[in-house]
Design an enzyme around this catalytic site. Sequence first.
Site, PDB file in Angstrom:
ATOM      1  N   GLY A  10       2.256  14.882   9.553  1.00 18.57           N
ATOM      2  CA  GLY A  10       3.055  14.251  10.604  1.00 18.57           C
ATOM      3  C   GLY A  10       4.518  14.272  10.172  1.00 18.57           C
ATOM      4  O   GLY A  10       4.952  15.216   9.484  1.00 18.57           O
ATOM      5  N   ASN A 103       2.376   3.442   4.145  1.00 20.03           N
ATOM      6  CA  ASN A 103       2.622   1.997   4.165  1.00 20.03           C
ATOM      7  C   ASN A 103       1.399   1.251   3.646  1.00 20.03           C
ATOM      8  O   ASN A 103       0.278   1.747   3.748  1.00 20.03           O
ATOM      9  CB  ASN A 103       2.819   1.521   5.616  1.00 20.03           C
ATOM     10  CG  ASN A 103       4.245   1.701   6.101  1.00 20.03           C
ATOM     11  OD1 ASN A 103       5.172   1.867   5.306  1.00 20.03           O
ATOM     12  ND2 ASN A 103       4.417   1.635   7.415  1.00 20.03           N
ATOM     13  N   LYS A 182       7.774  -3.453   0.055  1.00 20.50           N
ATOM     14  CA  LYS A 182       7.644  -2.767   1.356  1.00 20.50           C
ATOM     15  C   LYS A 182       6.590  -3.482   2.212  1.00 20.50           C
ATOM     16  O   LYS A 182       6.779  -3.664   3.414  1.00 20.50           O
ATOM     17  CB  LYS A 182       7.282  -1.291   1.110  1.00 20.50           C
ATOM     18  CG  LYS A 182       7.196  -0.419   2.349  1.00 20.50           C
ATOM     19  CD  LYS A 182       8.564  -0.128   2.919  1.00 20.50           C
ATOM     20  CE  LYS A 182       8.646   0.952   3.980  1.00 20.50           C
ATOM     21  NZ  LYS A 182       7.742   0.971   5.040  1.00 20.50           N
ATOM     22  N   GLU A 265      -2.078  -0.162  11.214  1.00 15.32           N
ATOM     23  CA  GLU A 265      -2.236  -0.345   9.763  1.00 15.32           C
ATOM     24  C   GLU A 265      -2.388  -1.822   9.408  1.00 15.32           C
ATOM     25  O   GLU A 265      -2.248  -2.186   8.235  1.00 15.32           O
ATOM     26  CB  GLU A 265      -1.022   0.255   9.044  1.00 15.32           C
ATOM     27  CG  GLU A 265      -0.898   1.757   9.277  1.00 15.32           C
ATOM     28  CD  GLU A 265       0.228   2.410   8.510  1.00 15.32           C
ATOM     29  OE1 GLU A 265      -0.004   3.440   7.879  1.00 15.32           O
ATOM     30  OE2 GLU A 265       1.358   1.887   8.553  1.00 15.32           O
TER      31      GLU A 265
END
Length: 304
Positions: A10, A103, A182, A265
Amino acid sequence: MQHWHILGAGAIGGLFATLLQDAGTPCTLLLRDNDPDLVAGNACITLRRGEQLHRHRFAVSACSDRSPVAHLLVCTKACDIVPAIAAVGHRLVPGATVLLLANGLGYQDQVRGRWPQLDCFAGSTTEGAFREARRSICHAGHGSTLVGQPGRAAAPDWFTTWRELPISCEWSADIDTVLWRKLAINCAINPVTALHHCPNGALAERPDLAALVRELCTEIRAVAIAAGQEQAVRDLHPQVMTVIRATASNRSSMLQDVLAGRATEIDYLTGYLLAQAQRFGLEAPWNATLLAAVKALTAGPAPS
Ligand code: KPL
């Protein structure tokens, strides 16, 4: 000579494939068995930087093929990582280098637990890349990429190639802190934008959402500190506000998933945070409410 195989071509996977190829490193895209590019035997990725278009042609390989894979870059969404690696598990040589660039937290331990023979690395990137069409990527802005392996201070030899890429790409001796930071930022931003269908900037502009972000940050900080990750959440609220302002017009990745009807996610962001909260006997009610609400958003229709 390193030969990288890319799972998940992607925006981020495609960007790194083009950067590695430009640096003279062979790259092959691993595709699902029904991908139309398998018939052609290669795939073209167009990378746009401003007005400039760069076309890159890649070798492709079906996941189910048998040729060995020694260096694997995984850039799928967090929820797809374990099934994606399972689809190429038979091709991974013992000790293969696997770099997980996505992530969230939780899948790193799942991968290490299921494939202990692999040399597993994790990374986090803020490169601004988004997909404009199926194999067209816009590299809209530079960010930074950090790669590491828990407990490993010095970079392995293969990382020399990565360090020399024409982006900011560094080895981190403390990747857990990087990934937790993050995660904390994503937990404070992504679910709120996904539920309210708003760009990131609305979290600074709307007083109700700004107050929610503050509550979330307080809970996230408490959980991270209990998990020994104080460094990762130092100044969390100001950091989150800085990211919100810097990405004000962006749609978060979770909002994009919700709008496209894709799985989110959330289990590897807020879900992971809440699992940690439970482990340390903490309550995180604002985060728990968001987890349930996002899951309800993306659940299929109730059976009749
Ligand atoms: O990483 C992001 C995401 O959308 O996943 C942020 C930082 C929130 C930027 O949109």
